[in-house]
Scaffold this motif. Structure first.
Motif, PDB file in Angstrom:
ATOM      1  N   VAL A 186      10.224  11.516  53.779  1.00 45.04           N
ATOM      2  CA  VAL A 186       8.970  11.799  53.078  1.00 45.04           C
ATOM      3  C   VAL A 186       8.418  10.526  52.442  1.00 45.04           C
ATOM      4  N   GLY A 187       9.335   9.626  52.022  1.00 46.28           N
ATOM      5  CA  GLY A 187       8.870   8.360  51.471  1.00 46.28           C
ATOM      6  C   GLY A 187       9.306   8.069  50.049  1.00 46.28           C
ATOM      7  N   PHE A 188      10.357   8.742  49.566  1.00 45.80           N
ATOM      8  CA  PHE A 188      10.853   8.443  48.223  1.00 45.80           C
ATOM      9  C   PHE A 188      12.373   8.448  48.221  1.00 45.80           C
ATOM     10  N   ASN A 189      12.945   7.979  47.116  1.00 45.76           N
ATOM     11  CA  ASN A 189      14.392   7.839  46.982  1.00 45.76           C
ATOM     12  C   ASN A 189      14.952   9.000  46.168  1.00 45.76           C
ATOM     13  N   ILE A 190      15.936   9.695  46.717  1.00 41.57           N
ATOM     14  CA  ILE A 190      16.480  10.883  46.051  1.00 41.57           C
ATOM     15  C   ILE A 190      17.112  10.532  44.708  1.00 41.57           C
ATOM     16  N   PHE A 191      17.734   9.360  44.602  1.00 44.27           N
ATOM     17  CA  PHE A 191      18.400   8.988  43.349  1.00 44.27           C
ATOM     18  C   PHE A 191      17.379   8.661  42.259  1.00 44.27           C
ATOM     19  N   LYS A 192      16.231   8.132  42.657  1.00 46.46           N
ATOM     20  CA  LYS A 192      15.167   7.898  41.676  1.00 46.46           C
ATOM     21  C   LYS A 192      14.573   9.225  41.205  1.00 46.46           C
ATOM     22  N   LEU A 193      14.508  10.201  42.107  1.00 49.00           N
ATOM     23  CA  LEU A 193      14.030  11.532  41.716  1.00 49.00           C
ATOM     24  C   LEU A 193      15.002  12.162  40.714  1.00 49.00           C
ATOM     25  N   ALA A 242       3.930  13.756  38.959  1.00 52.13           N
ATOM     26  CA  ALA A 242       4.402  12.775  39.938  1.00 52.13           C
ATOM     27  C   ALA A 242       3.521  12.706  41.187  1.00 52.13           C
ATOM     28  N   GLY A 243       2.450  13.480  41.240  1.00 52.98           N
ATOM     29  CA  GLY A 243       1.527  13.351  42.369  1.00 52.98           C
ATOM     30  C   GLY A 243       1.462  14.526  43.313  1.00 52.98           C
ATOM     31  N   ALA A 244       2.208  15.616  43.017  1.00 50.49           N
ATOM     32  CA  ALA A 244       2.111  16.825  43.847  1.00 50.49           C
ATOM     33  C   ALA A 244       0.972  17.690  43.308  1.00 50.49           C
ATOM     34  N   PRO A 245       0.097  18.197  44.168  1.00 56.38           N
ATOM     35  CA  PRO A 245      -1.047  18.983  43.691  1.00 56.38           C
ATOM     36  C   PRO A 245      -0.621  20.303  43.062  1.00 56.38           C
ATOM     37  N   ARG A 246      -1.401  20.755  42.107  1.00 54.43           N
ATOM     38  CA  ARG A 246      -1.088  21.988  41.391  1.00 54.43           C
ATOM     39  C   ARG A 246      -0.966  23.184  42.331  1.00 54.43           C
ATOM     40  N   ARG A 304       1.419   7.255  43.694  1.00 52.72           N
ATOM     41  CA  ARG A 304       1.701   7.691  42.318  1.00 52.72           C
ATOM     42  C   ARG A 304       3.163   8.139  42.184  1.00 52.72           C
ATOM     43  N   LEU A 305       3.656   8.868  43.191  1.00 49.49           N
ATOM     44  CA  LEU A 305       5.041   9.331  43.154  1.00 49.49           C
ATOM     45  C   LEU A 305       5.996   8.154  43.023  1.00 49.49           C
ATOM     46  N   ARG A 306       5.801   7.135  43.841  1.00 51.89           N
ATOM     47  CA  ARG A 306       6.701   5.977  43.796  1.00 51.89           C
ATOM     48  C   ARG A 306       6.604   5.259  42.456  1.00 51.89           C
ATOM     49  N   ALA A 363       7.474   6.183  31.475  1.00 52.46           N
ATOM     50  CA  ALA A 363       6.074   5.879  31.109  1.00 52.46           C
ATOM     51  C   ALA A 363       5.114   6.928  31.677  1.00 52.46           C
ATOM     52  N   VAL A 364       5.621   8.119  31.962  1.00 53.05           N
ATOM     53  CA  VAL A 364       4.796   9.154  32.581  1.00 53.05           C
ATOM     54  C   VAL A 364       4.156  10.040  31.530  1.00 53.05           C
ATOM     55  N   PRO A 365       2.824  10.065  31.481  1.00 49.87           N
ATOM     56  CA  PRO A 365       2.144  10.968  30.534  1.00 49.87           C
ATOM     57  C   PRO A 365       2.156  12.387  31.089  1.00 49.87           C
ATOM     58  N   ALA A 366       1.889  13.356  30.237  1.00 51.18           N
ATOM     59  CA  ALA A 366       1.758  14.737  30.701  1.00 51.18           C
ATOM     60  C   ALA A 366       0.548  14.835  31.601  1.00 51.18           C
TER      61      ALA A 366
END
Length: 427
Positions: free
Chosen positions: A245-252, A283-287, A409-411, A419-422
């Motif tokens: 998909v394009g991301f790292n499971i350990f970072k998730l 993290a960038g997934a649509p509502r 945005r996810l990465r 540093a992630v705002p609500a």
């Protein structure tokens, strides 16, 4: 400016878990008395799940406004759930055959307490897909919000979202009110989550106080095999899917560390459901995708439960010296693919669906479930953690499959989780 470490929620929960473990080990009766703290926190979170799901899904579907699109997202989610669930079941079967954790127990099935599992066996008639589908339909629109059944809330929310989208401008005042209600609901979530350390302390103190580390005893090999299988599943299966998909499971996992610690402490993946939805959207997934996939996944995408089912089935067979052919094992795999879909729809679902699976393979004594009663609480944490991570990955996969995942945005969020705002609308 970084906040002091003692004010970080997951640090507080970790300290609470250790404190609860120590209290339960040193003063078992006092540990057992802490049970209401854990139960109370889980009830607080479950109280808010229905409004969270309702508001998120109604607003998302109303914005989507397309029945075919909603059906497409749901269809992709169910297809993904089935594929990954099958991998989880197969991995549990493979590890069970390789490590053989039940070998050497030499238990006579006649000596097992059949009465201890009779309650689970009597409920297996309610785990068919037809029963689950009918159970998803509430008695009334209002009862869906008071029943605590996520699938019922999801159904009503989808219908309400479609109705709002067809109202057009006339529905705008209702939509604005729902957005304000959503801000209120997530404000309540933020307050409730501050009580997570208290809940985790109570749940862990009760578990150790009531069952004790000694209860693990000879079943330690099964527990170790289960945890090992879950780690392999997350790192290898979900890790490969995440990479595609394009991301790292350990970072998730690092990004979701607060929620994971809460799930660990309470042994309930539901205790972090509202926070998971908020974080995935941030993290960038649509509502729209988050609102549909996460609640559905809590009923149909139970990777940890799937691993447990095949591993536990083989353990009981090995412990009672029940010979199984390859045909038996394939039958277990096939039946578990169906019965596991009901695990999230009923209380005590893990045992009930395990009982349903064993009844299809009569060679394995159903009373063997009694062997697992004493250690189930220690395995529940692992089941819940794996289910939780599986649903987080599933949501990001479906969002990417739909071409709606903001990968950049996810990465960024996974690289800078502190540093992630609500997300907008959550205050």
């Amino acid at each position: 400016m970084r906040q002091p470490i003692y004010r970080v929620l997951y640090v507080q929960v970790l300290v609470a878990v250790v404190a609860g473990l120590a209290l339960g080990a040193l003063f078992p009766h006092a540990g057992e008395a802490m049970k209401p703290l854990g139960d109370g926190f889980v009830k607080l979170v479950k109280m808010i799940i229905a409004p969270v799901v309702f508001c998120t899904v109604v607003i998302g579907v109303a914005a989507m406004g397309d029945l075919k699109r909603v059906g497409r997202v749901g269809g992709k989610a169910l297809l993904y759930f089935e594929a990954v669930s099958t991998l989880a079941l197969a991995l549990g079967l493979l590890v069970g055959r390789t490590l053989r954790p039940g070998e050497g127990f030499n238990i006579d099935p006649a000596t097992l307490d059949a009465k201890a599992v009779s309650g689970f066996a009597s409920q297996t008639s309610h785990t068919s897909l037809v029963d689950i589908a009918l159970h998803a339909i509430p008695e009334t629109l209002v009862s869906a919000l008071t029943s605590g059944e996520v699938l019922q809330v999801l159904l009503v929310a989808v219908l309400a979202g479609f109705a709002l989208s067809h109202l057009g401008e006339e529905g705008e005042p209702i939509l604005r009110a729902l957005r304000q209600a959503e801000r209120l609901v997530f404000g309540i979530v933020a307050i409730v989550m501050r009580a997570a350390p208290v809940g985790a302390f109570g749940a862990m103190a009760f578990t150790i106080g009531a069952y004790g580390l000694k209860s693990i005893g000879n079943l330690a090999e099964l527990i170790a095999a289960f945890y090992l299988t879950a780690v392999l599943f997350v790192c290898l299966v979900l890790g490969v899917i995440a990479r595609l998909v394009g991301f790292n499971i350990f970072k998730l996992l690092r990004y979701l560390r607060e929620e994971l610690v809460i799930v660990l402490g309470t042994a309930s993946s539901e205790s972090a459901l509202p926070a998971l939805m908020r974080k995935l959207e941030a993290a960038g997934a649509p509502r729209t995708v988050v609102g549909l996939v996460v609640p559905t996944g809590y009923s149909f995408n139970l990777d940890g439960t799937n691993i447990y089912m095949t591993l536990a089935t083989l353990f009981i067979a090995q412990a009672t010296n029940t010979p199984l052919t390859l045909g038996h094992e394939l039958m277990i795999l096939g039946v578990a693919m169906l019965t596991s879909k009901g695990a999230g729809a009923v209380a005590g679902g893990g045992f009930i669906t395990l009982a349903a699976t064993l009844q299809i393979v009569p060679e394995i004594p159903l009373a063997g479930i009694a062997l697992l009663l004493g250690i189930d609480r220690f395995m529940a944490e692992c089941r819940s953690l794996t289910n939780f991570v599986g649903n987080a990955v599933a949501t990001l996969v479906i969002a990417r499959w739909e071409g709606q995942l903001d990968l950049e945005r996810l990465r960024h969020v996974l690289d800078h989780p502190d540093a992630v705002p609500a997300p907008a609308g959550h205050g």
